[in-house]
Enzyme design. Structure first.
Site, mmCIF file in Angstrom:
data_model
loop_
_atom_site.group_PDB
_atom_site.id
_atom_site.type_symbol
_atom_site.label_atom_id
_atom_site.label_comp_id
_atom_site.label_asym_id
_atom_site.label_seq_id
_atom_site.Cartn_x
_atom_site.Cartn_y
_atom_site.Cartn_z
ATOM 1 C CB THR A 56 -0.910 0.001 1.244
ATOM 2 O OG1 THR A 56 -1.956 0.930 1.038
ATOM 3 C CG2 THR A 56 -0.162 0.369 2.505
ATOM 4 N N GLY B 1 0.378 6.179 -7.127
ATOM 5 C CA GLY B 1 -0.535 5.235 -7.765
ATOM 6 C C GLY B 1 -0.235 5.003 -9.237
ATOM 7 C CB CYS C 227 3.549 1.922 -6.359
ATOM 8 S SG CYS C 227 3.529 0.492 -5.271
ATOM 9 C CB THR D 87 -0.065 2.427 -4.743
ATOM 10 O OG1 THR D 87 0.915 2.041 -3.785
ATOM 11 C CG2 THR D 87 -0.778 3.673 -4.256
#
Length: 177
Positions: free
Chosen positions: A7, A162, A165, A168
């Site tokens: 995350t 986001g 990754c 994410t």
């Protein structure tokens, strides 16, 4: 500290506002199992924000322990975090928990790990998790070079993380103090 592939959590303080954001993706192996998990919370009567990266069950267990410490030490975040880190490092059960946390109140912002780390950053910007390096880099650049609000910085940093990754997503939850 090992890299947690789970995350991204980002937290920024500016102009008296502390804003934390976390994405909603839960990944199991190579599959996305959930896109809307909530990995950030307000604790201690809404006066403290906390986020975790790592195992969801472990992160929630650690949040619960931190809340117990906050109640014991009447909301003193630094004291509660140090006591949690000591327990986390020495307790047989807690030592196995795989998560990293960030926590903040109106005055202090901390990274808390199972290695016994309780770190207050030099600048009021922290990020953890698999996209943490990307989010932190983006947030620091925006913090140092723009007049954006804490919320705007966190939103943009999470958007960038986001995009880079794979662990994410762009389903962002935000809390503000």
């Amino acid at each position: 500290m090992s890299r947690t592939k789970s995350t991204t959590i980002c937290i920024v303080r500016r102009d008296g506002k502390t804003v934390i954001a976390g994405d909603g993706q839960v990944t199991l192996g190579n599959s996305v199992m959930k896109a809307s998990a909530r990995k950030i919370r307000k604790l201690y009567e809404g006066k403290i924000v906390v986020g975790f990266a790592g195992s969801a069950a472990d992160g929630l267990a650690l949040m619960e322990r931190l809340e117990e410490k906050l109640n014991k030490y009447r909301g003193n975040l630094l004291r509660a975090a140090v006591e949690l880190a000591k327990d986390w490092r020495t307790d047989k059960f807690l030592r196995r928990l795989e998560a990293v946390m960030v926590a903040a109140d109106k005055e202090i912002m901390l990274l808390i790990s199972g290695n016994g780390d309780v770190i207050e950053p030099d600048e009021p910007v922290l990020a953890i998790g698999s996209g943490g390096d990307y989010a932190r880099s983006a947030a620091l650049a925006l913090y140092r070079n723009t007049d954006l609000s804490a919320r705007q910085i966190v939103e943009e940093a999470m958007k960038i993380a986001g995009e880079i990754c794979i662990y994410t997503n762009s389903n962002i939850t935000i809390e503000e103090l």
